[in-house]
Design a protein around this motif. Structure first.
Motif, PDB file in Angstrom:
ATOM      1  N   THR A  48       9.988 -12.609 -23.365  1.00 10.11           N
ATOM      2  CA  THR A  48       9.040 -11.135 -23.803  1.00 10.11           C
ATOM      3  C   THR A  48       9.931 -10.144 -24.085  1.00 10.11           C
ATOM      4  O   THR A  48      10.988  -9.864 -23.627  1.00 10.11           O
ATOM      5  N   VAL A  56       5.018  -8.423 -25.671  1.00 10.90           N
ATOM      6  CA  VAL A  56       4.570  -9.633 -26.381  1.00 10.90           C
ATOM      7  C   VAL A  56       5.560 -10.946 -26.320  1.00 10.90           C
ATOM      8  O   VAL A  56       6.875 -10.415 -25.866  1.00 10.90           O
ATOM      9  N   ASN A  57       5.255 -12.125 -26.707  1.00 11.58           N
ATOM     10  CA  ASN A  57       6.158 -13.187 -26.632  1.00 11.58           C
ATOM     11  C   ASN A  57       6.884 -13.284 -28.071  1.00 11.58           C
ATOM     12  O   ASN A  57       6.307 -13.555 -28.921  1.00 11.58           O
ATOM     13  N   CYS A  59       8.875 -15.426 -29.011  1.00 14.08           N
ATOM     14  CA  CYS A  59       8.847 -16.948 -29.714  1.00 14.08           C
ATOM     15  C   CYS A  59       7.502 -17.006 -30.445  1.00 14.08           C
ATOM     16  O   CYS A  59       7.503 -18.020 -31.444  1.00 14.08           O
ATOM     17  N   LEU A  60       6.530 -16.035 -30.652  1.00 17.59           N
ATOM     18  CA  LEU A  60       5.517 -16.206 -31.318  1.00 17.59           C
ATOM     19  C   LEU A  60       5.435 -15.188 -32.503  1.00 17.59           C
ATOM     20  O   LEU A  60       4.140 -15.296 -33.166  1.00 17.59           O
TER      21      LEU A  60
ATOM     22  N   GLY B  29      -0.683 -14.386 -34.762  1.00 15.44           N
ATOM     23  CA  GLY B  29       0.116 -15.662 -34.593  1.00 15.44           C
ATOM     24  C   GLY B  29      -0.025 -16.362 -33.424  1.00 15.44           C
ATOM     25  O   GLY B  29       0.758 -17.150 -33.386  1.00 15.44           O
ATOM     26  N   MET B  33       1.831 -19.681 -34.576  1.00 12.48           N
ATOM     27  CA  MET B  33       3.332 -19.889 -34.404  1.00 12.48           C
ATOM     28  C   MET B  33       3.284 -20.779 -33.238  1.00 12.48           C
ATOM     29  O   MET B  33       4.604 -21.201 -33.130  1.00 12.48           O
ATOM     30  N   GLN B 100       0.626 -10.678 -22.728  1.00  8.90           N
ATOM     31  CA  GLN B 100       1.432 -10.899 -24.028  1.00  8.90           C
ATOM     32  C   GLN B 100       0.412 -11.722 -25.219  1.00  8.90           C
ATOM     33  O   GLN B 100       0.678 -10.990 -26.079  1.00  8.90           O
ATOM     34  N   ILE B 101      -0.337 -12.482 -24.649  1.00 11.47           N
ATOM     35  CA  ILE B 101      -1.292 -13.029 -25.611  1.00 11.47           C
ATOM     36  C   ILE B 101      -2.234 -12.189 -26.059  1.00 11.47           C
ATOM     37  O   ILE B 101      -2.855 -11.978 -26.995  1.00 11.47           O
ATOM     38  N   ALA B 103      -2.278  -9.007 -26.171  1.00 11.69           N
ATOM     39  CA  ALA B 103      -1.808  -8.013 -26.999  1.00 11.69           C
ATOM     40  C   ALA B 103      -1.573  -8.263 -28.624  1.00 11.69           C
ATOM     41  O   ALA B 103      -1.821  -7.464 -29.275  1.00 11.69           O
ATOM     42  N   ARG B 104      -1.587  -9.755 -28.810  1.00  8.47           N
ATOM     43  CA  ARG B 104      -1.448 -10.315 -30.050  1.00  8.47           C
ATOM     44  C   ARG B 104      -2.910 -10.872 -30.477  1.00  8.47           C
ATOM     45  O   ARG B 104      -3.084 -10.631 -31.790  1.00  8.47           O
TER      46      ARG B 104
END
Ligand SMILES: Cc1cc2nc3c(=O)[nH]c(=O)nc-3n(C[C@H](O)[C@H](O)[C@H](O)COP(=O)(O)OP(=O)(O)OC[C@H]3O[C@@H](n4cnc5c(N)ncnc54)[C@H](O)[C@@H]3O)c2cc1C
Ligand code: FES
Ligand code: FES
Lengths: 163, 290
Positions: A48, A56-57, A59-60, B29, B33, B100-101, B103-104
């Motif tokens: 993170t 956000v991650n 790694c992605l 992504g 990704m 985290q997911i 947000a994207r």
């Protein structure tokens, strides 16, 4: 590809292969090894970082998507005091005080995610903190001490903001 | 090196797509990704993440809510108009991944992947949503049921982009329910999901019943046999049992790492039964027939 972005409060310019993972560029090119790779698939949150304040991650995220944005990694979470001393974020300090860490692989991600979440939701209670941290897995601690630390950090921050 | 195009307007994005149908369209992504490091990098990317025209959320002249394909789940969760028109969509977004997911990950990305476990798809099916696609020849609208064509396949042409999702005017007056069954609330891929919506007539009978199901066939689908049983009926215990039986004809689940076909069948039937029983309990009309 040439990129410009803010990294831990400094302007950066970088010439990189655009599809590389942000995580790899941070660790291998910029030598910021605080961000960890757990799963490499977006599941564990060890990688993170904050982009424009949102967890956000890394790694992605292909690094080209940073262009023009503001990134904070664990190396940039603590601040410098006026005498150059390190001022830990309330979340970092609480993780230290409560022993909310063992091997430490999950810790940078947890500190960043919790710090950002508390900025947005300063009144998050224990149950809400668990939800907000659901994307950060820890294989060591069993979570109890981590959540205890975050509850404490939340109240410290609320106290600080009243002063 | 991967050629990277970051359009600054939708028109530019459409042109880029026309000129480079072999480039990867990249939003947040969070699908493409995963595992990308083990595959060769794409020859080119059209990066549409955060493109302002794809992030608009507004009512059109006829009062239909139009949600930009580039809206992230975080975006959806924070928008009062979405909450009013499509509470089930908000509920589904809340359980997708984690912060985290959210947000994207975007609505357009969920549609573009069209996985049988894409969580917003049963919701869009149950709300009669339409998908706006734009290519060099202009815009076309497709019902979401026609957009999803099979296992991770869609009606999107190689030179088109997903621009928005449009909800019918009446979506806010529909009673909506969203149920996701998985191993944990966050970060979990569904074993079964249900989104159902209905109107009630003055006499308490159900009207315009729509049921979207996910993870129970190669693609998300409408439970049409079940809808037919419920349409025009008064919700009560016997109806719940008949609907739960009917849904077994609508689905074709498989055994996989996440669940077994027989568990999925039993769970889908139970979700349907509970929904109809809930409708019976919340009926404002006294049901003298049962
Ligand atoms: C840890 C983790 C947890 C997850 N949990 C869930 C979950 O609970 N439920 C769920 O449904 N999904 C989940 N996902 C999957 C994913 O987050 C969603 O499908 C998300 O909506 C994808 O959006 P994106 O913007 O990241 O798509 P991307 O990965 O950028 O793109 C996905 C596909 O859509 C295409 N595409 C995207 N936008 C457009 C457009 N505007 N026009 C044309 N094509 C387009 C891309 O070319 C690609 O083929 C999870 C993923 C991860 C990694
Ligand atoms: S390494 Fe990125 S989420 Fe696990
Ligand atoms: S301390 Fe080891 S993974 Fe959390």
């Amino acid at each position: 590809m040439k990129l410009r972005f803010r990294l831990n409060d400094e302007d950066k310019e970088l010439d990189v292969e655009p599809f590389r993972r942000l995580l790899d560029v941070l660790r291998e090119d910029l030598h910021l090894t605080g961000s960890k790779e757990g799963c490499g698939e977006g599941e564990c949150g060890a990688c993170t970082v904050l982009i424009d304040g949102a967890p956000v991650n890394s790694c992605l995220v292909p690094v080209a998507q940073l262009d023009g944005h503001d990134i904070r990694t664990i190396e940039g979470l603590a601040r410098q005091g006026t005498d150059g001393e390190v001022l830990l974020d309330e979340v970092q300090q609480a993780l230290v005080s409560f022993g909310g860490t063992q091997c430490g692989i999950c810790t940078p991600g947890i500190a960043l995610c919790a710090s950002a979440a508390l900025t947005r939701e300063p009144n998050a209670d224990r149950a809400r903190l668990r939800e907000l941290l659901a994307g950060n897995l820890c294989r060591c601690t069993g979570y109890q001490l981590i959540i205890d630390a975050l509850v404490d950090a939340a109240s410290t921050r609320r106290g600080n903001s009243k002063r | 090196m991967t050629d990277w195009i970051r359009p600054t307007s939708l028109a530019e994005a459409v042109d880029a797509r026309r000129d480079h149908p072999d480039y990867l369209v990249l939003a947040g992504g969070t699908d493409v990704m995963v595992g990308a490091i083990d595959r060769p990098a794409p020859i080119g990317v059209i990066d549409i993440f955060g493109l302002p025209e794809l992030c608009v959320c507004e009512h059109d002249d006829e009062g239909r809510l139009r949600l930009g394909a580039g809206m992230s789940y975080a975006h959806l969760l924070g928008d009062a108009r979405v909450a009013a028109a499509a509470p089930a969509l908000v509920e589904s977004a809340r359980e997708i991944g984690a912060l985290q997911i959210q947000a994207r990950g975007t609505l357009g990305g969920n549609l573009g992947t069209c996985s049988p476990v894409g969580d917003t798809l049963p919701v869009l099916l149950a709300l009669d949503a339409e998908i706006e696609l734009r290519g060099p020849d202009g815009t076309r609208w497709l019902p979401v049921d026609d957009f999803c064509t099979g296992y991770r396949t869609t009606a999107l042409a190689a030179d088109e982009l997903i621009v928005s999702v449009r909800l019918p005017v009446d979506s806010s007056s529909r009673e909506q329910v969203w149920r996701k069954v998985g191993t944990r609330r966050a970060q979990s891929i569904s074993k079964v999901m249900l989104c159902a919506s209905t109107h009630r007539r003055d006499d308490g009978r159900l009207a315009d019943v729509r049921i979207g199901l996910g993870a129970i066939a190669a693609r998300p689908l409408r439970a049409r046999a079940t809808e037919a049983v419920l349409e025009g009926a008064l919700p009560d215990g016997p109806l719940a049992a008949r609907a739960a039986q009917a849904v077994l004809n609508d689905i074709a689940p498989i055994d996989d790492v996440r669940s077994r076909a027989d568990y999925r069948r039993a769970t889908t039937a139970r979700l349907i039964r509970r929904w109809v029983l809930h409708l019976a309990q919340t009926s404002t009309t006294t049901n003298t027939g049962s």
